[in-house]
Design an enzyme around this catalytic site. Structure first.
Site, PDB file in Angstrom:
ATOM      1  N   GLU A  64       0.716  -1.680   0.055  1.00 20.96           N
ATOM      2  CA  GLU A  64      -0.196  -0.048   0.392  1.00 20.96           C
ATOM      3  C   GLU A  64       0.823   1.146   0.216  1.00 20.96           C
ATOM      4  O   GLU A  64       1.927   1.496   0.868  1.00 20.96           O
ATOM      5  CB  GLU A  64      -1.106   0.115   1.017  1.00 20.96           C
ATOM      6  CG  GLU A  64      -1.779   1.387   1.657  1.00 20.96           C
ATOM      7  CD  GLU A  64      -2.419   1.704   0.128  1.00 20.96           C
ATOM      8  OE1 GLU A  64      -3.479   1.212  -0.628  1.00 20.96           O
ATOM      9  OE2 GLU A  64      -2.209   3.049   0.176  1.00 20.96           O
ATOM     10  N   ASN A 103     -10.519   5.120  -1.451  1.00 16.40           N
ATOM     11  CA  ASN A 103     -11.699   5.512  -1.784  1.00 16.40           C
ATOM     12  C   ASN A 103     -12.408   4.653  -0.813  1.00 16.40           C
ATOM     13  O   ASN A 103     -13.066   5.509  -0.431  1.00 16.40           O
ATOM     14  CB  ASN A 103     -11.831   5.755  -2.989  1.00 16.40           C
ATOM     15  CG  ASN A 103     -11.401   6.745  -3.222  1.00 16.40           C
ATOM     16  OD1 ASN A 103     -10.718   7.799  -2.808  1.00 16.40           O
ATOM     17  ND2 ASN A 103     -11.516   6.879  -4.646  1.00 16.40           N
ATOM     18  N   THR A 104     -12.589   3.777  -0.551  1.00 17.37           N
ATOM     19  CA  THR A 104     -13.383   2.957   0.015  1.00 17.37           C
ATOM     20  C   THR A 104     -14.144   3.409   1.527  1.00 17.37           C
ATOM     21  O   THR A 104     -14.937   3.403   2.326  1.00 17.37           O
ATOM     22  CB  THR A 104     -12.896   1.163   0.083  1.00 17.37           C
ATOM     23  OG1 THR A 104     -12.391   0.883  -0.584  1.00 17.37           O
ATOM     24  CG2 THR A 104     -13.592   0.434   1.023  1.00 17.37           C
ATOM     25  N   ARG A 120     -26.677   8.954 -12.297  1.00 19.97           N
ATOM     26  CA  ARG A 120     -25.391  10.139 -11.619  1.00 19.97           C
ATOM     27  C   ARG A 120     -25.148  11.072 -13.376  1.00 19.97           C
ATOM     28  O   ARG A 120     -25.019  12.704 -12.634  1.00 19.97           O
ATOM     29  CB  ARG A 120     -24.759   9.432 -11.448  1.00 19.97           C
ATOM     30  CG  ARG A 120     -25.103   9.147  -9.925  1.00 19.97           C
ATOM     31  CD  ARG A 120     -23.810   8.017  -9.343  1.00 19.97           C
ATOM     32  NE  ARG A 120     -24.202   8.099  -7.736  1.00 19.97           N
ATOM     33  CZ  ARG A 120     -23.021   6.903  -7.016  1.00 19.97           C
ATOM     34  NH1 ARG A 120     -22.133   6.625  -7.113  1.00 19.97           N
ATOM     35  NH2 ARG A 120     -23.685   7.082  -5.595  1.00 19.97           N
ATOM     36  N   HIS A 141     -15.840   9.298 -10.060  1.00 16.65           N
ATOM     37  CA  HIS A 141     -15.212   7.115 -10.105  1.00 16.65           C
ATOM     38  C   HIS A 141     -15.051   7.295 -11.410  1.00 16.65           C
ATOM     39  O   HIS A 141     -14.989   7.816 -12.614  1.00 16.65           O
ATOM     40  CB  HIS A 141     -16.426   6.071  -9.435  1.00 16.65           C
ATOM     41  CG  HIS A 141     -16.594   5.261  -9.551  1.00 16.65           C
ATOM     42  ND1 HIS A 141     -16.270   4.371  -8.756  1.00 16.65           N
ATOM     43  CD2 HIS A 141     -16.140   4.434 -10.986  1.00 16.65           C
ATOM     44  CE1 HIS A 141     -15.867   3.446  -8.957  1.00 16.65           C
ATOM     45  NE2 HIS A 141     -16.211   3.116 -10.697  1.00 16.65           N
TER      46      HIS A 141
HETATM   47  P1  ADP Z   1     -10.806   0.456  -4.781  1.00 22.45           P
HETATM   48  O1  ADP Z   1     -12.126   0.388  -3.971  1.00 22.45           O
HETATM   49  O2  ADP Z   1     -10.601  -0.094  -5.896  1.00 22.45           O
HETATM   50  O3  ADP Z   1     -10.386  -1.182  -3.571  1.00 22.45           O
HETATM   51  P2  ADP Z   1      -9.198   1.655  -3.047  1.00 22.45           P
HETATM   52  O4  ADP Z   1      -9.595   3.336  -3.902  1.00 22.45           O
HETATM   53  O5  ADP Z   1     -10.235   1.578  -1.916  1.00 22.45           O
HETATM   54  O6  ADP Z   1      -9.986   1.543  -4.749  1.00 22.45           O
HETATM   55  O7  ADP Z   1      -7.800   1.886  -2.758  1.00 22.45           O
HETATM   56  C1  ADP Z   1      -6.682   1.476  -3.916  1.00 22.45           C
HETATM   57  C2  ADP Z   1      -5.636   1.305  -2.977  1.00 22.45           C
HETATM   58  O8  ADP Z   1      -4.772   1.062  -3.811  1.00 22.45           O
HETATM   59  C3  ADP Z   1      -5.801   2.786  -1.842  1.00 22.45           C
HETATM   60  O9  ADP Z   1      -5.524   3.130  -0.871  1.00 22.45           O
HETATM   61  C4  ADP Z   1      -3.992   3.629  -2.729  1.00 22.45           C
HETATM   62  O10 ADP Z   1      -3.680   4.261  -1.969  1.00 22.45           O
HETATM   63  C5  ADP Z   1      -3.831   2.048  -3.341  1.00 22.45           C
HETATM   64  N1  ADP Z   1      -2.982   2.386  -3.962  1.00 22.45           N
HETATM   65  C6  ADP Z   1      -2.544   2.970  -5.253  1.00 22.45           C
HETATM   66  N2  ADP Z   1      -1.517   3.177  -6.334  1.00 22.45           N
HETATM   67  C7  ADP Z   1      -0.315   1.600  -5.380  1.00 22.45           C
HETATM   68  C8  ADP Z   1       0.052   1.539  -5.795  1.00 22.45           C
HETATM   69  N3  ADP Z   1       1.087   1.922  -7.322  1.00 22.45           N
HETATM   70  N4  ADP Z   1       1.296   0.386  -4.569  1.00 22.45           N
HETATM   71  C9  ADP Z   1       0.642   0.315  -3.884  1.00 22.45           C
HETATM   72  N5  ADP Z   1      -0.948   1.150  -3.413  1.00 22.45           N
HETATM   73  C10 ADP Z   1      -1.254   1.340  -3.924  1.00 22.45           C
END
Ligand code: ADP
Length: 457
Positions: free
Chosen positions: A34, A42-43, A283, A393
Site C-alpha cells: 500500500e 477511496n473505500t 448520476r 469514480h
Molecule cells: P478499490 O475501491 O478499488 O479498492 P481504493 O481506492 O479503495 O480502491 O483502494 C486502492 C488502494 O490502492 C489505495 O489505498 C491506494 O493508495 C492504493 N494504491 C494505488 N496505487 C498504488 C501503488 N502504486 N502501490 C501501492 N498501492 C497503491
C-alpha cells in the site's frame, strides 16, 4: 529486499483487502503493498452504500426487487456498454458477498435505502460510519490470522513476468526497494484515477473541461495500476467514462456536508430556486443538468421528515447541527425564510416545493420524469445545503473476465495477473449506479483472491 508469498496484492483499499482475505481463507500466503501511510483508499471515505437484492430486509419494507432488475438497471444505467457476463457475476454475488462480510463480523443496518443515482431501494448501510466498516472488518481478519503481510508507505512501481507468468512486483518502501514475488499470482487493486488531473484530462471526452473540477477521491487515486497492467500487455476499456456527482462540497469537492439521507425526500434547486432535473435519475444525467445551471451550483432542499432534530447524522457521519454551526447548511421555520437565508427567489422556491408536493400526492411521474417519492416537503424546519459537480469514480480501467483475470489486447488471459475494484473497467459501462461500487470491489476482490489462490505455482 526480496519477499516471497503465494500472492502479491497491490493496493489496500476494499478490493485489495477483500482479495487478501479471501486468498488467505483458501490457504494462500499474501503480501499486500500500500503506497499511502494508511490503508483504506477511496473505500474508507466512501458513502459505503452496498446494493444487494435482499428479501430479508426488502420484503418487510414492502420493496419489490429481483436480481434480474438489479442486472437490467445496471446494464441500462450504463448505456448497455458494460460486459453482461461481469454484470451478472456482480449482481448474483452481491448478496452472498454481503453475507461473507457478515461472516467476517461486518454489520449492516436493517433498513434499505435508495442511494443517489442508485435508481432503486436496494442499498445497505453499514453500522460503522462511511466505509470504515469494510476496512476494519478486513483488517481485523488480517490481525487475527497468520499469512498476510501488509506494508504501508510502499508503492508498486513495476511489474515483471517470470517464465511467462506475471509474478514479480517492484516497489519502493520507506527505506528500501522491495522485490515481492507472488509465486501463484499478482492482484492489482490500485483503485481509480479520479485524483489524477492529467489522466482525467487525457481521457475525458464527455464532460466540459475537468481541469478545475474538484474530486471526492483520496490523493492516492492516481490510476497507478493502469500503467503497470499495460506494461505487461493488458487491455484497458471504457477509459473515457468518468463519473461526476452533483454532490460535491463547493469548496473542497468532498462528499462531506451532503445533507441528503436518501433520494426520495429531497429536491435540487438552482440559484433561481427552480428545479431542473429528476433527482432520482442517473448520476451522469443529474450532473449534466447541473452543469447547465448558473455557476453549475445547486441547493439540496429537504425538511423535518429527514431531520426532525439536528442531532441526526448525514451519511458522512456529520450531525446537522455541526453543518449548521459550520455554515455548511441552512435551516429555517418556513420556506420564505430559508429562501432569504440562501439568497434565492422565495416565490420560485415555494412554487418548486408546491409542485413537488403535488407530484408526491399523485405518485409521479412529475414534469421531470421523477418517480421516486416518499414524503412531501412540508414539515418544518426546512434545510438547504450547497453543492457543485465533483469527480467521483472512473468506470474505465483494466479489462478482466468473470474470474478477475486480466485480459490482454488480443483477448487472452495474462497468466498470473488478476485485477479487481475501481482499477478495472467494463462493468459499469458509461455510468455506474450508486451503491454498485462497494459491490463491485468486494465481489471481484473476493473472486480474485479465491482464483489466485487456486493457481498452481
Ligand atoms: P478499490 O475501491 O478499488 O479498492 P481504493 O481506492 O479503495 O480502491 O483502494 C486502492 C488502494 O490502492 C489505495 O489505498 C491506494 O493508495 C492504493 N494504491 C494505488 N496505487 C498504488 C501503488 N502504486 N502501490 C501501492 N498501492 C497503491
Amino acid at each position: 529486499k526480496v519477499m516471497n508469498a503465494d500472492i502479491v496484492v497491490v493496493g489496500a483499499g476494499g478490493a485489495g483487502l477483500a482479495a487478501a482475505v479471501s486468498a488467505n481463507q483458501k490457504g494462500a500466503t499474501v503480501i499486500v503493498l500500500e503506497k499511502m501511510p494508511q490503508v483504506g483508499g477511496n473505500t474508507i471515505i466512501s458513502g459505503a452504500a452496498y446494493n444487494a437484492v435482499d428479501p430479508s430486509r426488502q420484503k418487510p419494507a414492502g420493496i419489490e426487487d429481483s436480481i434480474e432488475k438489479h442486472y437490467t438497471q445496471t446494464y441500462e444505467g450504463g448505456d448497455e456498454l458494460g460486459n453482461p457476463v461481469l454484470i451478472h457475476t456482480m449482481v448474483e454475488n452481491a448478496y452472498p458477498t454481503l453475507q461473507w462480510l457478515e461472516s467476517l463480523g461486518m454489520e449492516f443496518k436493517g433498513q434499505i435505502f435508495t442511494v443517489l443515482g442508485g435508481l432503486w431501494p436496494r442499498a445497505h448501510k453499514p453500522v460503522k460510519p462511511l466505509g470504515t466498516g469494510y476496512i476494519e472488518t478486513y483488517m481485523n481478519y488480517i490481525k487475527q490470522h497468520d499469512g498476510i503481510t501488509l506494508l504501508t508507505d510502499t508503492r508498486a512501481v513495476d511489474l515483471y513476468k517470470e517464465d511467462g507468468r506475471v509474478s514479480v512486483v517492484k516497489a519502493t518502501g520507506p527505506d528500501a526497494t522491495i522485490v515481492a514475488q507472488g509465486h501463484k499470482a499478482v492482484i492489482l487493486a490500485t483503485g481509480g484515477f479520479g485524483a489524477n488531473i492529467e489522466l482525467r484530462d487525457t481521457y475525458n471526452k464527455i464532460w466540459p473541461a475537468l481541469t478545475n473540477i474538484k474530486t471526492t477521491n483520496h490523493p492516492g487515486a492516481t490510476g497507478d495500476g493502469l500503467a503497470l497492467a499495460e506494461k505487461v500487455g493488458a487491455d484497458l476499456v471504457g477509459m473515457e467514462y468518468i463519473q461526476l456527482l452533483p454532490m460535491g462540497d463547493p469548496n473542497t469537492g468532498s462528499l462531506s456536508g451532503n445533507i441528503e439521507l436518501g433520494v426520495e425526500n429531497r429536491i435540487f434547486v438552482n440559484k433561481d430556486g427552480k428545479r431542473f432535473v429528476d433527482e432520482g435519475a442517473r448520476r451522469d444525467v443529474m450532473t449534466k443538468a447541473l452543469f447547465d445551471q448558473e455557476d453549475a451550483f445547486m441547493w439540496v432542499i429537504l425538511d423535518g421528515h429527514c431531520y426532525p432534530t439536528t442531532d441526526i447524522k448525514n451519511n458522512f457521519n456529520e450531525t446537522m447541527q455541526e453543518l449548521l454551526d459550520q455554515g455548511r447548511a441552512y435551516k429555517a421555520d418556513n420556506l420564505e425564510e430559508l429562501a432569504d437565508e440562501i439568497g434565492v427567489d422565495a416565490d420560485n422556491l415555494k412554487a418548486s416545493v408546491a409542485e413537488f408536493n403535488k407530484a408526491v400526492e399523485a405518485g409521479g411521474p412529475d414534469a421531470f420524469g421523477r418517480t421516486l417519492f416518499a414524503d412531501k416537503i412540508d414539515q418544518p424546519p426546512y434545510y438547504a445545503g450547497a453543492r457543485k459537480p465533483t469527480v467521483h469514480h472512473t468506470m474505465g480501467g483494466i479489462k478482466i473476465n468473470e474470474k478477475a483475470q486480466v485480459i490482454d489486447k488480443d483477448g487472452n488471459v495474462i497468466p498470473g495477473l488478476y485485477a479487481a475494484g475501481e482499477t478495472t473497467g467494463g462493468i459499469h459501462g458509461s455510468n455506474r449506479l450508486g451503491g454498485n461500487a462497494l459491490v463491485d470491489i468486494n465481489v471481484f476482490g473476493k473472486i480474485a483472491g479465491e482464483n489466485a489462490a487456486a493457481e498452481s505455482n
